[in-house]
Design a protein around this motif. Sequence first.
Motif, short mmCIF file in Angstrom:
data_model
loop_
_atom_site.label_atom_id
_atom_site.label_comp_id
_atom_site.label_asym_id
_atom_site.label_seq_id
_atom_site.Cartn_x
_atom_site.Cartn_y
_atom_site.Cartn_z
N LEU A 60 0.85 -1.19 0.00
CA LEU A 60 0.00 0.00 0.00
C LEU A 60 0.88 1.23 0.00
CD1 LEU A 60 -2.83 1.39 0.40
CD2 LEU A 60 -2.35 1.29 2.86
N ASP A 61 0.62 2.16 -0.92
CA ASP A 61 1.28 3.47 -0.94
C ASP A 61 0.29 4.47 -0.37
OD1 ASP A 61 2.79 5.70 -1.36
OD2 ASP A 61 2.81 5.57 -3.54
N GLY A 67 2.24 8.67 -7.78
CA GLY A 67 2.70 7.29 -7.88
C GLY A 67 4.18 7.05 -7.77
N ALA A 68 4.96 7.99 -7.21
CA ALA A 68 6.39 7.74 -7.05
C ALA A 68 6.63 6.52 -6.17
CB ALA A 68 7.08 8.96 -6.46
N GLY A 69 5.87 6.41 -5.06
CA GLY A 69 6.00 5.25 -4.20
C GLY A 69 5.45 3.98 -4.82
N ALA A 138 3.31 -1.28 3.89
CA ALA A 138 2.78 0.04 3.57
C ALA A 138 3.94 1.02 3.55
CB ALA A 138 1.74 0.47 4.60
N VAL A 139 3.94 1.93 2.59
CA VAL A 139 4.96 2.96 2.50
C VAL A 139 4.28 4.31 2.35
CG1 VAL A 139 6.67 1.41 1.45
CG2 VAL A 139 5.16 2.76 -0.03
N ALA A 170 6.75 1.50 6.36
CA ALA A 170 8.09 2.06 6.19
C ALA A 170 8.02 3.40 5.49
CB ALA A 170 8.96 1.09 5.39
N PHE A 171 8.90 4.31 5.93
CA PHE A 171 8.98 5.62 5.29
C PHE A 171 10.31 6.26 5.63
CE2 PHE A 171 6.62 5.91 9.28
CZ PHE A 171 7.31 6.88 9.99
#
Length: 263
Positions: A60-61, A67-69, A138-139, A170-171
């Motif tokens: 999951l972004d 949409g870079a992630g 998830a990012v 994660a970020f």
Amino acid sequence: MFTPQGPSLRELAVQALSSVEHGYDLLAPKFDHTPFRTPDSILDAVERALTALGPFEHGLDLCCGTGAGMEVLRELCRESATGVDISAGMLAVGRDRLTAGARDRDRDRDGDAAGAPRLSWVRGDALALPFGSVFDLAVSFGAFGHFLPEQLPGLFAQVHSVLRPGGRFAFPLPAPAPPRSPWYWAALGFDTAMRVRNAVWRPPFVMYYRPFRLGVVRHELERAGFDVELFALSEFGPRPDGSPRCRMVVATRPDTLDPGAGR
């Protein structure tokens, strides 16, 4: 800081006087030509660091923008990558851009897209995510300035709820600029201008660079029931005091849940 393809000063002013949702709808066609997009160097560093923690099936972004992630998740996830954002305009640009990119790759591979995850784009509020506990990763990149400090418990509780037990959130989190840096004063000036703007103009546009600090973030993640680890992104080197210039925060939903977590 802006390319010739980026927004004009007038367009930026109109966006800044709009709501967050409508402002990003307006900015979406030119967003990737602004300095607001997360740099590829950070995206690549996070992708490399997460590769060592995988494999992942469903990603999951959060607040995916254009949409870079999603490009990171497309490389990390085997089954699916889902982007969620409140702005329909940003989602449309992201969907079109990644779809075109997939077609180009398919031509380069003679049409063989085996192993590519399924991409989905969902319009939704990060504070009320429309998913069950289905993701194992998830990012989020560059979106946390849109949340006030008092909203972090709700935001992190939502992410916790959509991760499977053992799933990771994660970020990247760059270290704050020191007062001698021009970036310190630029961030302070921007945040001050936004506070003045929101005091005199409605609807508000929430975007602040300085409140999202490691100590606060770690505390709120742990309150939401996460186990928190920090990974130095060595590509960016150390600060003069030896601490990392940029970290990756990895918050894991434990396999065994504490019924009182997050309360």
